[in-house]
Design a protein around this motif. Structure first.
Motif, PDB file in Angstrom:
ATOM      1  N   ARG A 162      -2.495  41.702 -77.705  1.00 30.89           N
ATOM      2  CA  ARG A 162      -2.996  42.018 -76.372  1.00 30.89           C
ATOM      3  C   ARG A 162      -3.532  43.450 -76.328  1.00 30.89           C
ATOM      4  O   ARG A 162      -4.520  43.742 -75.644  1.00 30.89           O
ATOM      5  CB  ARG A 162      -1.880  41.848 -75.343  1.00 30.89           C
ATOM      6  CG  ARG A 162      -2.307  42.131 -73.911  1.00 30.89           C
ATOM      7  CD  ARG A 162      -1.188  41.892 -72.930  1.00 30.89           C
ATOM      8  NE  ARG A 162      -0.772  40.509 -72.897  1.00 30.89           N
ATOM      9  CZ  ARG A 162       0.203  40.043 -72.121  1.00 30.89           C
ATOM     10  NH1 ARG A 162       0.865  40.869 -71.319  1.00 30.89           N
ATOM     11  NH2 ARG A 162       0.535  38.760 -72.141  1.00 30.89           N
ATOM     12  N   VAL A 163      -2.884  44.326 -77.070  1.00 35.19           N
ATOM     13  CA  VAL A 163      -3.325  45.725 -77.108  1.00 35.19           C
ATOM     14  C   VAL A 163      -4.730  45.822 -77.695  1.00 35.19           C
ATOM     15  O   VAL A 163      -5.584  46.544 -77.172  1.00 35.19           O
ATOM     16  CB  VAL A 163      -2.338  46.575 -77.949  1.00 35.19           C
ATOM     17  CG1 VAL A 163      -2.889  47.985 -78.146  1.00 35.19           C
ATOM     18  CG2 VAL A 163      -0.974  46.629 -77.279  1.00 35.19           C
ATOM     19  N   GLN A 164      -4.980  45.070 -78.768  1.00 30.88           N
ATOM     20  CA  GLN A 164      -6.310  45.075 -79.367  1.00 30.88           C
ATOM     21  C   GLN A 164      -7.349  44.524 -78.390  1.00 30.88           C
ATOM     22  O   GLN A 164      -8.461  45.053 -78.282  1.00 30.88           O
ATOM     23  CB  GLN A 164      -6.323  44.250 -80.652  1.00 30.88           C
ATOM     24  CG  GLN A 164      -7.655  44.322 -81.404  1.00 30.88           C
ATOM     25  CD  GLN A 164      -7.722  43.401 -82.609  1.00 30.88           C
ATOM     26  OE1 GLN A 164      -6.922  42.474 -82.732  1.00 30.88           O
ATOM     27  NE2 GLN A 164      -8.674  43.643 -83.495  1.00 30.88           N
ATOM     28  N   PHE A 165      -6.980  43.485 -77.644  1.00 30.31           N
ATOM     29  CA  PHE A 165      -7.894  42.924 -76.643  1.00 30.31           C
ATOM     30  C   PHE A 165      -8.227  43.955 -75.574  1.00 30.31           C
ATOM     31  O   PHE A 165      -9.385  44.081 -75.154  1.00 30.31           O
ATOM     32  CB  PHE A 165      -7.276  41.686 -75.998  1.00 30.31           C
ATOM     33  CG  PHE A 165      -8.089  41.138 -74.850  1.00 30.31           C
ATOM     34  CD1 PHE A 165      -9.222  40.375 -75.091  1.00 30.31           C
ATOM     35  CD2 PHE A 165      -7.744  41.419 -73.539  1.00 30.31           C
ATOM     36  CE1 PHE A 165      -9.996  39.890 -74.039  1.00 30.31           C
ATOM     37  CE2 PHE A 165      -8.502  40.937 -72.476  1.00 30.31           C
ATOM     38  CZ  PHE A 165      -9.626  40.167 -72.733  1.00 30.31           C
ATOM     39  N   MET A 166      -7.211  44.699 -75.118  1.00 36.38           N
ATOM     40  CA  MET A 166      -7.447  45.711 -74.091  1.00 36.38           C
ATOM     41  C   MET A 166      -8.370  46.817 -74.608  1.00 36.38           C
ATOM     42  O   MET A 166      -9.202  47.349 -73.869  1.00 36.38           O
ATOM     43  CB  MET A 166      -6.114  46.313 -73.628  1.00 36.38           C
ATOM     44  CG  MET A 166      -5.202  45.330 -72.900  1.00 36.38           C
ATOM     45  SD  MET A 166      -6.009  44.536 -71.482  1.00 36.38           S
ATOM     46  CE  MET A 166      -6.229  45.948 -70.391  1.00 36.38           C
ATOM     47  N   LYS A 167      -8.228  47.150 -75.886  1.00 35.97           N
ATOM     48  CA  LYS A 167      -9.114  48.153 -76.478  1.00 35.97           C
ATOM     49  C   LYS A 167     -10.565  47.654 -76.503  1.00 35.97           C
ATOM     50  O   LYS A 167     -11.492  48.400 -76.193  1.00 35.97           O
ATOM     51  CB  LYS A 167      -8.642  48.484 -77.898  1.00 35.97           C
ATOM     52  CG  LYS A 167      -7.321  49.247 -77.969  1.00 35.97           C
ATOM     53  CD  LYS A 167      -6.898  49.475 -79.406  1.00 35.97           C
ATOM     54  CE  LYS A 167      -5.600  50.271 -79.490  1.00 35.97           C
ATOM     55  NZ  LYS A 167      -5.174  50.482 -80.898  1.00 35.97           N
ATOM     56  N   ILE A 168     -10.724  46.395 -76.890  1.00 41.99           N
ATOM     57  CA  ILE A 168     -12.069  45.807 -76.918  1.00 41.99           C
ATOM     58  C   ILE A 168     -12.652  45.745 -75.508  1.00 41.99           C
ATOM     59  O   ILE A 168     -13.842  45.999 -75.297  1.00 41.99           O
ATOM     60  CB  ILE A 168     -12.028  44.407 -77.555  1.00 41.99           C
ATOM     61  CG1 ILE A 168     -11.660  44.515 -79.040  1.00 41.99           C
ATOM     62  CG2 ILE A 168     -13.377  43.692 -77.407  1.00 41.99           C
ATOM     63  CD1 ILE A 168     -11.391  43.183 -79.712  1.00 41.99           C
ATOM     64  N   ALA A 169     -11.798  45.420 -74.520  1.00 46.69           N
ATOM     65  CA  ALA A 169     -12.256  45.366 -73.129  1.00 46.69           C
ATOM     66  C   ALA A 169     -12.727  46.747 -72.660  1.00 46.69           C
ATOM     67  O   ALA A 169     -13.744  46.869 -71.964  1.00 46.69           O
ATOM     68  CB  ALA A 169     -11.138  44.855 -72.229  1.00 46.69           C
TER      69      ALA A 169
END
Length: 330
Positions: free
Chosen positions: A103-110
């Motif tokens: 989820r952390v990686q997704f938030m970074k991409i977002a």
């Protein structure tokens, strides 16, 4: 996106959408070298065509044609990028699909996608008010913003020679701005904002996706960023450009070419990213930088010939000074 714009010269062009990590293929048999050279030349030609094509078509639609909806146009670009990215990766297997691991990686991409949206929308808005020639001159200052933001955000210092090369970059734009016949303050602010946002995304990407586990190649990063961008741009379009769909349908009834223009423009926006990736893969990141430096000059010449916008000799000298600084920086 620009993709209101294509890749601008600068070190940030080495990663993320509209750029890529380079990996050379296996050595080819001696007999295949001519065809390999032709393939590479074809890629470079496609890169120039897509980068300059999307820039000029954006300008034509937003300024000359009178389609004054830069946010909706950017959303069309991102929709095409999401669709074509999925086809290229999931169906055509152009590159291996890289999954999101947390989820952390997704938030970074977002977060990167938000910045990406701001950059492309600002760039497209600027094209409504500024000629392509001046737009490219301002955009060439990306290395300046990258160096400044890298120092502010990471305390990364460059050699004094590197900073010295940025003096002609900035000086050239100041000269070009003062002597630009079609200068528009709001367009200029949007263009500077787009340039700074591109640099900010580059530095931010280096910080957020620095882990080897989280790194994505440019094609996979675009696959995940584009749908997020569509979700961000949809409410912005509905709020800031109401009735755009109805207006577009009404325009299509009068001139069916508008649908063709939008489809070609959106597809070309994706091919900017695809050709960036392929050129870097089959040549090198340095080659892409050199092409980027030349691309701005070619785009200026072609745009002046097509749109016949007035230019001043001193303004053009300012742009040449900026390009000279960018070449030294690169």
């Amino acid at each position: 996106m620009s993709m209101g714009r294509g890749v601008l010269p600068g070190k940030e062009s080495r990663s993320g959408p509209v750029s890529s990590h380079h990996t050379h293929g296996l050595p080819q048999p001696v007999g295949s070298k001519p065809s390999g050279k032709l393939f590479t030349l074809g890629l470079i030609g496609s890169w120039y065509f897509s980068n300059i094509g999307v820039l000029l078509l954006n300008k034509y639609l937003l300024s000359n044609y009178g389609f004054k909806f830069p946010i909706f146009l950017t959303m069309c670009h991102m929709t095409a990028c999401a669709l074509f990215s999925y086809i290229a990766i999931a169906w055509m297997k152009l590159v291996p699909m890289q999954g999101i691991r947390s989820r952390v990686q997704f938030m970074k991409i977002a977060a990167l996608s938000f910045v990406f949206c701001g950059s492309v929308v600002s760039g497209n808005i600027s094209l409504r008010f500024l000629p392509v020639s001046f737009n490219q001159a301002v955009g060439a200052t990306t290395p300046f913003f990258t160096a400044v933001l890298a120092y502010v955000m990471t305390l990364k210092k460059e050699a004094w020679v590197t900073y010295a090369t940025l003096v002609p970059v900035v000086s050239g734009v100041i000269i070009a701005s003062g002597w630009e016949p079609s200068f528009h303050l709001y367009g200029f602010i949007m263009c500077v904002s787009a340039t700074a946002a591109r640099a900010f995304k580059s530095v931010l990407q280096g910080i957020l996706l620095s882990s080897e586990v989280e790194k994505l190649n440019s094609m996979n990063l675009l696959l995940y960023m584009a749908p997020i961008a569509v979700v961000v741009l949809l409410p912005m379009t509905l709020f800031m450009e109401p009735n755009v769909l109805g207006i577009t349908i009404a325009l299509a009834r009068q001139d069916k070419r508008i649908i063709l223009y939008l489809l070609i423009n959106s597809a070309t926006a994706y091919f900017v990213n695809l050709t960036n990736f392929l050129v870097t893969k089959h040549t090198s990141a340095l080659t892409l930088q050199v092409l980027g430096n030349a691309k701005g000059a070619v785009a200026v010449v072609v745009s002046v010939l097509l749109f016949k916008n007035p230019v001043s000799i001193i303004g053009m000298l300012g742009y040449v000074l900026t390009i000279f600084g960018v070449i030294l920086y690169s």
